[in-house]
Design an enzyme around this catalytic site. Structure first.
Site, PDB file in Angstrom:
ATOM      1  N   TYR A 229      -5.054 -14.139  11.858  1.00  9.96           N
ATOM      2  CA  TYR A 229      -5.887 -12.976  11.540  1.00  9.96           C
ATOM      3  C   TYR A 229      -7.112 -13.387  10.717  1.00  9.96           C
ATOM      4  O   TYR A 229      -8.235 -12.925  10.971  1.00  9.96           O
ATOM      5  CB  TYR A 229      -5.068 -11.964  10.729  1.00  9.96           C
ATOM      6  CG  TYR A 229      -4.154 -11.082  11.544  1.00  9.96           C
ATOM      7  CD1 TYR A 229      -4.140 -11.115  12.940  1.00  9.96           C
ATOM      8  CD2 TYR A 229      -3.287 -10.182  10.907  1.00  9.96           C
ATOM      9  CE1 TYR A 229      -3.294 -10.292  13.670  1.00  9.96           C
ATOM     10  CE2 TYR A 229      -2.435  -9.348  11.634  1.00  9.96           C
ATOM     11  CZ  TYR A 229      -2.441  -9.416  13.013  1.00  9.96           C
ATOM     12  OH  TYR A 229      -1.610  -8.596  13.724  1.00  9.96           O
TER      13      TYR A 229
ATOM     14  N   PHE B 281       3.438 -21.906  21.869  1.00 10.60           N
ATOM     15  CA  PHE B 281       4.640 -22.029  22.697  1.00 10.60           C
ATOM     16  C   PHE B 281       5.905 -21.655  21.924  1.00 10.60           C
ATOM     17  O   PHE B 281       6.860 -21.134  22.503  1.00 10.60           O
ATOM     18  CB  PHE B 281       4.765 -23.454  23.254  1.00 10.60           C
ATOM     19  CG  PHE B 281       5.995 -23.641  24.108  1.00 10.60           C
ATOM     20  CD1 PHE B 281       6.159 -22.954  25.301  1.00 10.60           C
ATOM     21  CD2 PHE B 281       7.008 -24.499  23.697  1.00 10.60           C
ATOM     22  CE1 PHE B 281       7.306 -23.118  26.075  1.00 10.60           C
ATOM     23  CE2 PHE B 281       8.154 -24.678  24.469  1.00 10.60           C
ATOM     24  CZ  PHE B 281       8.295 -23.980  25.668  1.00 10.60           C
TER      25      PHE B 281
ATOM     26  N   HIS C 121       0.138 -17.435  18.144  1.00  6.41           N
ATOM     27  CA  HIS C 121       0.332 -17.265  19.597  1.00  6.41           C
ATOM     28  C   HIS C 121       0.382 -18.626  20.281  1.00  6.41           C
ATOM     29  O   HIS C 121      -0.576 -19.062  20.920  1.00  6.41           O
ATOM     30  CB  HIS C 121      -0.779 -16.394  20.183  1.00  6.41           C
ATOM     31  CG  HIS C 121      -0.688 -14.961  19.747  1.00  6.41           C
ATOM     32  ND1 HIS C 121      -1.476 -14.443  18.734  1.00  6.41           N
ATOM     33  CD2 HIS C 121       0.116 -13.945  20.151  1.00  6.41           C
ATOM     34  CE1 HIS C 121      -1.169 -13.170  18.555  1.00  6.41           C
ATOM     35  NE2 HIS C 121      -0.204 -12.836  19.400  1.00  6.41           N
TER      36      HIS C 121
ATOM     37  N   HIS D  70       4.257 -14.123  28.740  1.00  5.42           N
ATOM     38  CA  HIS D  70       3.526 -12.953  28.251  1.00  5.42           C
ATOM     39  C   HIS D  70       2.270 -13.261  27.430  1.00  5.42           C
ATOM     40  O   HIS D  70       1.383 -12.399  27.313  1.00  5.42           O
ATOM     41  CB  HIS D  70       4.461 -12.059  27.414  1.00  5.42           C
ATOM     42  CG  HIS D  70       4.618 -12.514  25.997  1.00  5.42           C
ATOM     43  ND1 HIS D  70       5.389 -13.598  25.631  1.00  5.42           N
ATOM     44  CD2 HIS D  70       4.074 -12.030  24.848  1.00  5.42           C
ATOM     45  CE1 HIS D  70       5.321 -13.751  24.328  1.00  5.42           C
ATOM     46  NE2 HIS D  70       4.539 -12.825  23.816  1.00  5.42           N
TER      47      HIS D  70
END
EC number: 3.1.4.-
Length: 516
Positions: A424, A254, A252, A292
């Site tokens: 994760y 740019f 997550h 987002h």
């Protein structure tokens, strides 16, 4: 502009004292009382005596640091005043008061000053825009702008905008550390321009500055800069602020933001949405895609809620990350220098803001079933003039773009799986150390790339994209078929893994039998 020393040079005047020339020197920082005492002493007049000073023609001369200098050929004279003379000279003092009032009026013409400063600011901003690539000029303009803003603040008591900080986590600035246009202006080749419109675009070949230029190009190409009357410099500043408010997470980050935004741009072109949606709708889609995942901490909503983090507490366990992304997005837009919607009507901006929030909140995978079911009910009789239908389509589109990596060629998509698994595993390791529940698909001891992807592709991606395909059949070859191919690819890998695992078990049993 004069030298800095000129403001500290003493002032010299010449007096006529009993027919003799008397030179008087005083500092420009003297008060009127100090100057009066100095004039009395120089003219042999008691300090307590009321005096006035006149020029050779009898006109009053002000006794303060602003008095005009004279020469030995044009002497001032200090005249003591008696009580009677004070009455006789009342009209002269009225004249003095008028002069003082005029000087104060000139000194405090605040409204005129504000207008002048505002005009100069506008001129300098325009110069920054027109000569943006001249670095020396940019620095000069920046310094001038700072001086002018300081002047406005000190003269008119006006409030100057200051950089905001949000302190949800580490108090990071939402304003860009770099001013514009410090990232180079790239001229995109025709080949790149065409590739940008396709889902096959390779997002790994681009540096951050190049991705910023590509995003900038998309806004211009879709007509959004013109539609919303955006200042091109403000668009650059906004993109810089966006980039600097994505963290350096494995997934997550740019580049993921750019990946989602480029897929949105590609779908707009592939599905010919320019002919079906308004420019406002496309601006909402693109801006929501860009914003987002702003300031994503690298730990998902499940962790936030189980660990009772500040975000989970703030948003009552309801999509804490997505709510945070929205908050950061609109903190950036609240800064005048980054507000790409500054020239939009306030009522229209309210609707744009609500629509962007709706789309970003739709990216919470906990709502996947709810949103897809709603779209399935509408897709067979879809009405582009129905606002509820269009809103639902936009929610599904941002969801598609957010999880669209497997649509891309294998060599582009597969590195994203490694990035996601790394993120994760970071979370599951932390959950284990904190005694929190660990999801099996995030546990490094249980998950493999094939097992991570097969179920997700079969039960999430393909059903969603096939539903969108009912409305836009043209995506089947370019977007849906690659998903089917990816599913087959990972199923083959799983078969190989299973065969290897079975072989190891057989060898282990065989070795155990021999030992007996």
């Amino acid at each position: 502009m004069g030298s800095s020393s000129s403001s500290f040079a003493p002032k010299t005047i010449y007096l006529d004292v009993d027919g003799k020339v008397q030179k008087v020197v005083f500092s420009r920082h003297c008060s009127p009382c100090d100057i009066k005492e100095l004039l009395c002493t120089s003219s042999n007049i008691p300090r307590t005596t009321a005096i006035m000073m006149v020029d050779p023609e009898g006109a009053l001369v002000s006794m303060d640091p602003t008095m005009p200098t004279n020469s030995p050929n044009s002497l001032y004279k200090v005249v003591p005043l008696s009580t009677g003379q004070l009455g006789e000279k009342e009209d002269m003092f009225q004249n003095v008061l008028s002069q003082v009032a005029e000087q104060f009026s000139r000194a405090f013409r605040i409204n005129e000053l504000k207008t002048e400063v505002t005009n100069r600011l506008a001129m300098l901003e325009k110069r920054v825009e027109l000569e943006g690539l001249k670095v020396v000029e940019i620095e000069k303009c920046k310094n001038d702008l700072k001086k002018l803003r300081d002047e406005m603040a000190s003269r008119g008591g006006a409030r100057v905008n200051c950089p905001c900080k949000y302190n949800f986590d580490d108090g990071k600035k939402v304003t860009p550390r770099r001013d514009v246009p410090n990232y180079p202006k790239y001229t995109l080749s025709q080949e790149t321009v065409e590739a940008l419109k396709k889902p096959t675009f390779d997002v790994w070949h681009w540096e951050h500055n190049e991705m910023l230029s590509c995003l900038e190009y998309m806004y211009h190409d879709l007509g959004l800069v013109k539609e919303f009357n955006m200042n091109p410099i403000t668009l650059k500043r906004w993109l810089l602020a966006i980039q600097e408010n994505y963290r350096n997470n494995p997934f997550h980050n740019f580049r993921h933001c750019f990946c989602v935004s480029q897929m949105m741009y590609g779908m707009i072109n592939l599905c010919n949405l320019q002919e079906k949606l308004t420019l406002t709708d496309m601006g909402i889609l693109m801006t929501a895609a860009v914003c987002h995942d702003l300031d994503h901490p690298g730990y998902n909503n499940t962790y936030q809620i189980n660990a009772r983090t500040e975000l989970a507490v703030r948003y009552n366990d309801i999509s804490p990350l997505e709510n945070h992304h929205c908050a950061v997005a609109f903190q950036i837009l609240s800064l005048p220098e980054c507000n790409i919607f500054a020239n939009v009507d306030p009522e229209a901006f309210k609707q744009i803001r609500q629509a962007i929030i709706t789309l970003i909140l739709a990216t919470d995978m906990a709502r996947h079933g709810e949103i897809l079911d709603s779209f399935k009910q509408k897709v067979d009789n879809f009405d582009f003039t129905n606002e509820e239908h269009v809103t639902c389509l936009k929610m599904v589109m941002i969801k598609c773009c957010d999880i669209s990596n497997e649509v891309r060629p294998t060599e582009v998509a597969e590195p994203w799986v490694d990035c996601l698994l790394e993120e994760y595993f970071m979370q599951s390791d932390r959950e284990k150390s904190e005694g929190l529940p660990v999801a099996p698909f995030m546990d490094r001891d249980k998950v493999t790339k094939p097992t991570a992807q097969i179920g997700f592709i079969k039960f999430v991606l393909i059903p969603m994209f096939e539903t969108v395909m009912k409305l836009f059949p043209q995506i089947e070859e370019i977007m849906v078929q690659p998903l089917r191919d990816s599913r087959d690819h990972y199923e083959e890998l799983k078969q190989i893994d299973d065969a290897m695992t079975e072989k190891k078990k057989t060898e282990s049993i065989s070795l155990g039998g021999k030992k007996k």
